[in-house]
Every structure is written in structure tokens, then in C-alpha cells.
Design a protein around this motif. Structure first.
Motif, mmCIF file in Angstrom:
data_model
loop_
_atom_site.group_PDB
_atom_site.id
_atom_site.type_symbol
_atom_site.label_atom_id
_atom_site.label_comp_id
_atom_site.label_asym_id
_atom_site.label_seq_id
_atom_site.Cartn_x
_atom_site.Cartn_y
_atom_site.Cartn_z
ATOM 1 N N TYR A 228 0.819 -1.203 0.000
ATOM 2 C CA TYR A 228 0.000 0.000 0.000
ATOM 3 C C TYR A 228 0.864 1.269 0.000
ATOM 4 C CZ TYR A 228 -2.915 -3.740 1.853
ATOM 5 O OH TYR A 228 -3.554 -4.935 2.044
ATOM 6 N N CYS A 229 0.367 2.296 -0.698
ATOM 7 C CA CYS A 229 0.990 3.616 -0.672
ATOM 8 C C CYS A 229 -0.088 4.640 -1.018
ATOM 9 C CB CYS A 229 2.185 3.687 -1.626
ATOM 10 S SG CYS A 229 1.768 3.443 -3.381
ATOM 11 N N GLY A 230 0.285 5.925 -1.115
ATOM 12 C CA GLY A 230 -0.710 6.952 -1.392
ATOM 13 C C GLY A 230 -1.289 7.526 -0.111
ATOM 14 N N ASP A 231 -2.439 8.205 -0.228
ATOM 15 C CA ASP A 231 -3.015 8.876 0.939
ATOM 16 C C ASP A 231 -4.389 8.338 1.338
ATOM 17 O OD1 ASP A 231 -4.506 9.835 -1.154
ATOM 18 O OD2 ASP A 231 -3.917 11.937 -0.919
ATOM 19 N N SER A 232 -4.740 7.151 0.830
ATOM 20 C CA SER A 232 -6.013 6.526 1.226
ATOM 21 C C SER A 232 -5.726 5.328 2.118
ATOM 22 C CB SER A 232 -6.799 6.072 -0.008
ATOM 23 O OG SER A 232 -7.156 7.169 -0.812
ATOM 24 N N PRO A 233 -6.225 5.305 3.348
ATOM 25 C CA PRO A 233 -5.956 4.167 4.230
ATOM 26 C C PRO A 233 -6.511 2.869 3.643
ATOM 27 C CG PRO A 233 -6.913 6.006 5.452
ATOM 28 C CD PRO A 233 -7.051 6.328 3.998
ATOM 29 N N PRO A 234 -5.773 1.768 3.747
ATOM 30 C CA PRO A 234 -6.312 0.483 3.299
ATOM 31 C C PRO A 234 -7.548 0.107 4.118
ATOM 32 C CG PRO A 234 -3.939 0.348 3.748
ATOM 33 C CD PRO A 234 -4.412 1.654 4.285
ATOM 34 N N ALA A 235 -8.389 -0.741 3.536
ATOM 35 C CA ALA A 235 -9.535 -1.280 4.285
ATOM 36 C C ALA A 235 -9.013 -2.128 5.439
ATOM 37 C CB ALA A 235 -10.408 -2.117 3.357
ATOM 38 N N PRO A 236 -9.833 -2.378 6.471
ATOM 39 C CA PRO A 236 -9.390 -3.240 7.575
ATOM 40 C C PRO A 236 -8.848 -4.572 7.058
ATOM 41 C CG PRO A 236 -11.470 -2.201 8.117
ATOM 42 C CD PRO A 236 -11.200 -1.864 6.687
ATOM 43 N N ILE A 237 -7.791 -5.044 7.682
ATOM 44 C CA ILE A 237 -7.090 -6.257 7.245
ATOM 45 C C ILE A 237 -7.154 -7.279 8.358
ATOM 46 C CG2 ILE A 237 -4.793 -7.164 6.635
ATOM 47 C CD1 ILE A 237 -4.326 -4.198 5.532
ATOM 48 N N PHE A 238 -7.409 -8.539 7.988
ATOM 49 C CA PHE A 238 -7.493 -9.628 8.951
ATOM 50 C C PHE A 238 -6.493 -10.721 8.569
ATOM 51 C CE2 PHE A 238 -11.591 -7.525 8.769
ATOM 52 C CZ PHE A 238 -11.905 -7.342 10.111
ATOM 53 N N SER A 239 -5.784 -11.219 9.552
ATOM 54 C CA SER A 239 -4.806 -12.276 9.295
ATOM 55 C C SER A 239 -5.504 -13.618 9.111
ATOM 56 C CB SER A 239 -3.822 -12.375 10.466
ATOM 57 O OG SER A 239 -4.500 -12.778 11.652
ATOM 58 N N ASP A 240 -4.804 -14.548 8.442
ATOM 59 C CA ASP A 240 -5.317 -15.916 8.333
ATOM 60 C C ASP A 240 -5.089 -16.692 9.620
ATOM 61 O OD1 ASP A 240 -6.164 -15.506 5.780
ATOM 62 O OD2 ASP A 240 -4.511 -16.565 4.811
ATOM 63 N N GLY A 241 -3.960 -16.431 10.275
ATOM 64 C CA GLY A 241 -3.605 -17.145 11.499
ATOM 65 C C GLY A 241 -3.289 -16.178 12.619
ATOM 66 N N ASN A 242 -2.417 -16.605 13.532
ATOM 67 C CA ASN A 242 -2.164 -15.801 14.727
ATOM 68 C C ASN A 242 -0.910 -14.931 14.632
ATOM 69 O OD1 ASN A 242 -0.503 -18.205 14.934
ATOM 70 N ND2 ASN A 242 -0.045 -17.550 17.019
ATOM 71 N N GLU A 243 -0.300 -14.845 13.418
ATOM 72 C CA GLU A 243 0.876 -14.001 13.267
ATOM 73 C C GLU A 243 0.752 -13.131 12.024
ATOM 74 O OE1 GLU A 243 4.886 -15.561 14.212
ATOM 75 O OE2 GLU A 243 3.896 -17.509 14.337
ATOM 76 N N LEU A 244 1.343 -11.944 12.110
ATOM 77 C CA LEU A 244 1.288 -10.981 11.015
ATOM 78 C C LEU A 244 2.568 -10.151 11.059
ATOM 79 C CD1 LEU A 244 -1.125 -10.418 9.029
ATOM 80 C CD2 LEU A 244 -1.696 -8.469 10.473
ATOM 81 N N VAL A 245 3.105 -9.835 9.888
ATOM 82 C CA VAL A 245 4.251 -8.923 9.812
ATOM 83 C C VAL A 245 3.836 -7.701 8.998
ATOM 84 C CG1 VAL A 245 6.567 -8.555 8.880
ATOM 85 C CG2 VAL A 245 6.035 -10.670 10.098
ATOM 86 N N ILE A 246 4.094 -6.523 9.547
ATOM 87 C CA ILE A 246 3.848 -5.261 8.844
ATOM 88 C C ILE A 246 5.199 -4.620 8.578
ATOM 89 C CG2 ILE A 246 2.755 -2.987 8.957
ATOM 90 C CD1 ILE A 246 0.729 -4.219 10.908
#
Length: 416
Positions: A228-246
Motif C-alpha cells: 500500500y501507498c498513497g493517501d487513502s488508508p487500506p480497508a481493515p485487514i485480517f490475518s489468516d492465522g495468529n501471526e502478522l508482519v507489517i
């Protein structure tokens, strides 16, 4: 970059004076070793020559106590594969059983990688068939969590919290930074991420500054949810499992306000409904694939986001094809596509019979986007662990017409 250019670059950067003649020599890179001190260089065996086949090289980096390691790749050229299965470089926190920070191959040069201690391990593996000049990187020591500097990120394991770009909200984020947040929930929970404010340098392909989000505990393009880039926030994001890397990365040019985001843990049942397509017997005993669709996704307004250009690089696969079967199961639609053209294969499983190619795609919310059998479409989406395509309401899908062909061919020739 040609080999002669690489050699000149290294000679200029790394030359050391010896004896009275002040001769210059390029360092010799060997397979692995122990590296200490405030800073130094690391390279694949024989760099800038072609790296050897069937090798496993391990470098252990140790900087002074109380500091952390920053590893910056200056050059990388390994055999390319969307899953980095053949030749790759792994980077780990610590030196024994540490968390893997990332796996890299091809010619994609990641931003600076920062350890959580004064130790880091780098491992390069090559198979029988090699391709490329390997890699060259610099390591250095820096103070951890120094306010206002370019380093950020870390492990987040509380039930809720926030993450933000350096300098937020006082000034723009700095140039030339990489931040990686590793969010870990309990085993029976998933992670919801929302961005409240978002302003990252705009580019149709998000090539310069961007936020990338990955399922699991490491940076792995095969598990990337979006870029993602630009000035519009992404829609809410949900992980598939119990870990996520941003991961947040900025290049060395323009910057912007940055962002602040929030995460919270959710029980799995909050989002998923499990449906058995053929039988109620469990997957463990029959091998039947358990199908999931995200109820929250289907409650969103049905509107694709961005443009063909802005979605190309953030999508795992890009194909055009004719819908030959479309079967509704639960709240989803299971589609077979007869492929017209593949512009970006990613980890999509493609079957071939003679000259005909096909792929399986799940439209998670059967009415969004609405797909009709017999029509031609352009699909941009992501894949599950079995290589099946997944199309969510915010993925880019459109009716395909011959006039789109020129734009797609142009995109195919661009590097993300």
C-alpha cells in the motif's frame, strides 16, 4: 548491472592500501565466517563472480553489547523464484534458533534489516543450478530504540496496540528506513489491523515508499496480503492465522506524513465460517479441503479499489481468462478459469493440458465481484497455501476486452 560495473563499484568502495606501493585489492569473500566489530562487509562466495552450486554458507555477525545489528543489502542477484525455493538468503535474529527476519532471492533488494540484539545470522543456500552474482551487504552497529532515529518496529504481543512511522505526528518520516512489526496473537486468535491516518509517497506501483503486510511471522512474498501507498488508508485487514508482519519501507528521496495504525486480537469465530463442500467429516480424516470465507469482507461496500496499474505489483497473480464453471458453495463462488494470458503467475497453481491452461479461483463473497460463466475477465488477487486463487471484494477484477491487452503487456515488462 554488468560484472565489470560491479567490480569497479567494489574496488572503489572496499579497496585497502597495502605496502609502499599503495596498491588496491578487492576483498575475497568466502563461504561463511564469524564477523565482529562496529561495521563490515559480507558477500556471497566469490562475489562478484557467479556463486557456486550446492552450497550452504553461514555468517555470524556480532556487534558490541548493548547495540543492534543493521544489515543493508547493496546488491543481490540470485536465481529468481516466487517462493525462493532454490537459491536464497535467510536473515535471522540472534545466532541460535532465532526468528527469521526474511528470505530473499531474485534481484529484489530489501530495505535495512535490524536485529533485536547484538547478534545476527545470515545464511545463503544454493541448489545444483545457479544463476547470478550472489549478494553484497554491509552490516553496522547502532543504538536500539534511539528516539528520532530511523529504526523502528519490533514484536507486538499485547491484545491491542498501535504502530507508527518514525517522527509521527510531528514531522514527515525520514528517508531510507525499514520498519518491521511482528504481531503475535494466541494460537486460537487472529489479528485485525486498521489504519487511522495514512500518507505514504504515491506511486502507481508502490515502488518507492510502501507498507507491505504478510501472513505469518516473516517477510515472504508468497504470503503477502497487500502492498500500500498513497493517501487513502487500506480497508481493515485480517490475518489468516495468529501471526502478522507489517513492513514499512522508504527510499532515499521523497517522504510524506506517514501513518498510525492500530491492531487488536480477535477470536477466530469472529470472522470465519467453516463450510464442508462435500462431507461433514473432518479434513484430518478425509483430506477434504475446509473452505473459509470472511463474513466481515462480505459486509463491505462492493467496490474495487485502485486502478489496474496500482494493483499490479501488490497482487500475487494477474491473469485473463474465460469463466468455464462457477459453483456457489456457502457464501463463496468456486470458479474454473480457462486462461487467455498469464501476466504474473506468482504462486497460482496452473494446470496445463496440451495448449490449454486453467486455474481454480475462489471468489470469497459470491456477489462481490459478481462473476458470470462464459465471460472474459481480468483477475488480480492472492493465493492460498494450495495455490488456489482468492478474490476478495477489494481485489481488482474487471471485464476483459482486447483493448486492455496493450496496457497489460506494458505492465508485464515493468519491474515491481
Amino acid at each position: 548491472m554488468t560484472r565489470s560495473v560491479i567490480c569497479c563499484f567494489l574496488a572503489l568502495l572496499l579497496s585497502t592500501r597495502i605496502s609502499a606501493q599503495h596498491q588496491q585489492r578487492r576483498p575475497v569473500f568466502t563461504c561463511g565466517g564469524n564477523l565482529t566489530g562496529e561495521s563490515g562487509f559480507i558477500g556471497s562466495e566469490g562475489f562478484p563472480g557467479v556463486y557456486p552450486p550446492n552450497t550452504k554458507c553461514v555468517w555470524k555477525i556480532t556487534v558490541p553489547e548493548g547495540k543492534v545489528v543493521v544489515l543493508s543489502f547493496r546488491f543481490i542477484d540470485l536465481e529468481s523464484d516466487s517462493l525462493c525455493r532454490y537459491d536464497y538468503v535467510d536473515v535471522y535474529n540472534g545466532q541460535a534458533n532465532g526468528q527469521r527476519i526474511g528470505r530473499f532471492c531474485g534481484t529484489f533488494r530489501p530495505g535495512a534489516l535490524v536485529s533485536n540484539s547484538n547478534k545476527m545470522l545470515v545464511q545463503m543456500v544454493s541448489d545444483a543450478n545457479t544463476a547470478g552474482n550472489g549478494f553484497f551487504a554491509m552490516y553496522s552497529a547502532t543504538q536500539p530504540n534511539e528516539r528520532g532515529d530511523q529504526y523502528c518496529g519490533g514484536r507486538l504481543d499485547k491484545p491491542a496496540g498501535s504502530f507508527k512511522t518514525p517522527n509521527w505526528p510531528e514531522t514527515d518520516y525520514p528517508a531510507g528506513v525499514t520498519c518491521s512489526w511482528h504481531i503475535v496473537a494466541p494460537k486460537n486468535q487472529i489479528i485485525e489491523v486498521k489504519f487511522e491516518k495514512f500518507d505514504v509517497e504515491r506511486d502507481n506501483y508502490c515502488r518507492y515508499d510502501y507498507v507491505a503486510i504478510f501472513n505469518g511471522g516473516e517477510i515472504n512474498d508468497a504470503k503477502r496480503i497487500g502492498k500500500y501507498c498513497g493517501d487513502s488508508p487500506p480497508a481493515p485487514i485480517f490475518s489468516d492465522g495468529n501471526e502478522l508482519v507489517i513492513q514499512f519501507l522508504s527510499d532515499l528521496s521523497l517522504t510524506a506524513d506517514g501513518f498510525i495504525g492500530y491492531y487488536k486480537f480477535r477470536p477466530k469465530k469472529y470472522l470465519t465460517t467453516t463450510v464442508s463442500p462435500i462431507t461433514t467429516t473432518t479434513q484430518a480424516t478425509t483430506g477434504t479441503t475446509t473452505l473459509k470465507y470472511t463474513a466481515a469482507l462480505c459486509q463491505q461496500k462492493c467496490k474495487r479499489s485502485g486502478t489496474l496499474e496500482s494493483n499490479y505489483c501488490s497482487s500475487n497473480f494477474v491473469i485473463t481468462g474465460t469463466v468455464i464453471t462457477a459453483v456457489s458453495r456457502g457464501g463463496s463462488m468456486y470458479v474454473t478459469i480457462s486462461i487467455i494470458n498469464v501476466y504474473k503467475e506468482g504462486s497460482l497453481a496452473i494446470q496445463q493440458a496440451g495448449k490449454n491452461m486453467s486455474a481454480k479461483i475462489v471468489v470469497l463473497c459470491k456477489k462481490c465481484p459478481f462473476i458470470r460463466r462464459g465471460l472474459n475477465y481480468l483477475f488480480m488477487g492472492h493465493t492460498d497455501e494450495e495455490g488456489r486463487g482468492k478474490i476478495a471484494p477489494n481485489n481488482f477484477v474487471m471485464a476483459f476486452k482486447s483493448k486492455n491487452q496493450k496496457n497489460l503487456n506494458t505492465l508485464k515488462n515493468k519491474r515491481c
